[in-house]
Design a protein around this motif. Structure first.
Motif, short mmCIF file in Angstrom:
data_model
loop_
_atom_site.label_atom_id
_atom_site.label_comp_id
_atom_site.label_asym_id
_atom_site.label_seq_id
_atom_site.Cartn_x
_atom_site.Cartn_y
_atom_site.Cartn_z
N GLN A 1 0.84 -1.21 0.00
CA GLN A 1 0.00 0.00 0.00
C GLN A 1 0.86 1.25 0.00
N GLN A 2 1.98 1.21 0.73
CA GLN A 2 2.87 2.38 0.73
C GLN A 2 3.43 2.64 -0.67
N ALA A 3 3.83 1.56 -1.33
CA ALA A 3 4.38 1.70 -2.69
C ALA A 3 3.36 2.35 -3.61
N LEU A 4 2.14 1.86 -3.57
CA LEU A 4 1.12 2.39 -4.48
C LEU A 4 0.79 3.84 -4.17
N ARG A 5 0.82 4.21 -2.89
CA ARG A 5 0.49 5.61 -2.55
C ARG A 5 1.57 6.56 -3.07
N THR B 1 3.23 10.47 -7.30
CA THR B 1 4.33 11.08 -8.06
C THR B 1 4.25 10.70 -9.55
N GLN B 2 3.10 10.19 -9.94
CA GLN B 2 2.96 9.67 -11.31
C GLN B 2 3.24 10.75 -12.36
N ASP B 3 2.86 12.00 -12.05
CA ASP B 3 3.05 13.09 -13.02
C ASP B 3 4.53 13.37 -13.28
N ASP C 1 5.62 -9.29 -4.26
CA ASP C 1 5.05 -7.97 -3.95
C ASP C 1 5.11 -7.06 -5.17
N ILE C 2 6.26 -7.07 -5.84
CA ILE C 2 6.42 -6.19 -7.00
C ILE C 2 5.44 -6.60 -8.10
N ALA C 3 5.24 -7.91 -8.26
CA ALA C 3 4.27 -8.39 -9.26
C ALA C 3 2.85 -7.97 -8.88
N ALA C 4 2.55 -8.00 -7.59
CA ALA C 4 1.18 -7.71 -7.14
C ALA C 4 0.76 -6.28 -7.44
N HIS D 1 0.24 0.69 -11.14
CA HIS D 1 0.98 1.95 -11.24
C HIS D 1 1.63 2.01 -12.61
N ALA D 2 2.14 3.19 -12.95
CA ALA D 2 2.70 3.38 -14.30
C ALA D 2 4.21 3.57 -14.29
N ALA D 3 4.84 3.54 -13.11
CA ALA D 3 6.25 3.89 -13.03
C ALA D 3 7.15 2.73 -13.46
N PRO D 4 8.23 3.04 -14.20
CA PRO D 4 9.23 1.99 -14.46
C PRO D 4 9.88 1.54 -13.14
N VAL D 5 10.19 0.26 -13.07
CA VAL D 5 10.75 -0.31 -11.85
C VAL D 5 12.09 -0.97 -12.15
N SER D 6 13.05 -0.72 -11.28
CA SER D 6 14.33 -1.44 -11.30
C SER D 6 14.32 -2.44 -10.16
#
Ligand code: MG
Length: 368
Positions: free
Chosen positions: A201-205, A210-212, A226-229, A234-239
């Motif tokens: 939930q913290q990640a998604l918030r 900060t999506q803009d 968790d990262i898959a879930a 969200h729309a952000a690229p993930v490393s």
């Protein structure tokens, strides 16, 4: 050519500034480094290093490297170090897992193989780019004001890439991302590294808020599950870096689309031999890369630079040079150093930098 002797050194590397990961969760001020000298009957000598990022970060343990080498040494002595796959298989047979204990030996073997071939390691691996690689700073998890001060300190050294550590406090993370982005200069690369510090939930918030800004986050949550879930929310690229340990991890991340960037840490994944396979999986799947040693001296940074040089320029976002964070220099200023925020590939055969042995103290073990 045969390996005749392995000499192991333990060196404590003091950090210039105490380091906080993930909102004060982890603080430390010294890194436990293992330096390894591998000697051969041909007179060639290779050096390797394994320096985990403290003991509390991930399952990698400085003393565990030295214990692992003790276990593996009888299986390695007598092998031809130029045959890095033979050495890799011998280590995997002697000690399944424990990849971080294997990277110093792998590194020393590549160093010898490069010297024997009269080629820098990157060229021996198939061809190294001479385009200087930007060095990413490491900006610990702090307040907005402290974050600004640390980034400014790195900018004064020429850095154009920054890994800003966040995680643990949603409101403060949003404020820090927004503040850094408001001050980001043209051409700067900024990665927001959560170091597994968020729940889902913290990640998604934070990612939604900060999506803009269109920014990248590294290792937002604890596990690949968790990262898959949260991936579709969200729309952000993930490393991914802490969850990128084995080749199977790399295959899963690529196949399931769990990340757009690999953060390859050489000590964590077991060295150059294993990391090169991850590089190829990344390239085959449109995944860009950061390359890092995990921690350590100019030797470890140089190892990472060799792998980074084998990645096409457009796909290698940055390297990380821990040498600028420690106060002990075991190589007297030699080897690739920060030049305007970049590292330049050495042209010397092999690794391209060796330590001054007298700075390492007495060996903790010698195997022959
Ligand atoms: Mg990271």
């Amino acid at each position: 050519m045969r390996i005749t002797r392995i000499t192991v050194y333990h060196v404590d590397l003091p950090l210039e500034h105490p380091y906080w990961l993930s909102g004060g969760r982890l603080k430390f001020d010294v890194l436990d480094a293992t330096l390894v000298k591998v000697e051969t009957d041909a007179g060639l000598i290779g050096w390797g290093e394994g320096t985990p990022w403290g003991h509390t970060y991930v399952p990698a343990h400085g003393p565990g490297i030295r214990a692992g080498i003790k276990t593996m040494a009888p299986f390695i002595i007598g092998l031809d170090p130029r045959r890095v796959l033979d050495v890799e298989r011998a280590m995997d047979l002697a000690l399944p897992g424990h990849l971080y204990a294997k990277s110093p030996i792998d590194m020393a073997c590549w160093d010898i193989a490069g010297q024997a071939a009269n080629l820098p390691i990157a060229d021996l691996m198939g061809g190294g780019s001479r385009t200087p690689r930007p060095i990413a700073s490491s900006v610990g998890a702090k307040t907005v004001e402290e974050t600004r001060a640390v980034i400014d300190r790195y900018r004064q050294r020429g850095y154009v890439a920054h890994s800003v550590k966040i995680g643990g406090d949603v409101e403060r993370d949003i404020a820090r991302v927004r503040d850094v982005e408001s001050l980001r200069r043209d051409g700067e690369i900024v990665l927001y590294d959560v170091n597994r510090g968020w729940t889902r939930q913290q990640a998604l918030r934070v990612m939604s808020a900060t999506q803009d800004l269109n920014v990248m986050f590294e290792q937002p949550c604890e596990s690949l599950d968790d990262i898959a879930a949260i991936a579709s929310k969200h729309a952000a690229p993930v490393s991914v870096d802490e969850s990128l340990v084995t080749l199977q991890d790399a295959a899963r991340i690529a196949r399931d689309g769990l990340a757009e960037v690999f953060g390859i840490k050489l000590n964590r994944v077991g060295g150059l031999t294993k990391a090169a396979r991850m590089r190829d999986i990344a390239l085959a799947h449109g995944i860009d890369m950061f390359v890092m040693a995990t921690g350590g001296t100019v030797l470890a940074d140089t190892e990472a630079l060799h792998l980074a040089a084998t990645i096409p320029d457009a796909n290698c976002l940055a390297v990380w040079a821990c040498q600028d964070m420690i106060t002990l220099d075991i190589a007297g200023g030699r080897g690739p150093r920060n030049k305007d925020g970049h590292l330049h590939l050495p042209e010397t055969p092999g690794l391209g930098v060796h330590p001054d042995e007298e700075t390492l103290g007495d060996p903790t073990a010698i195997y022959y």
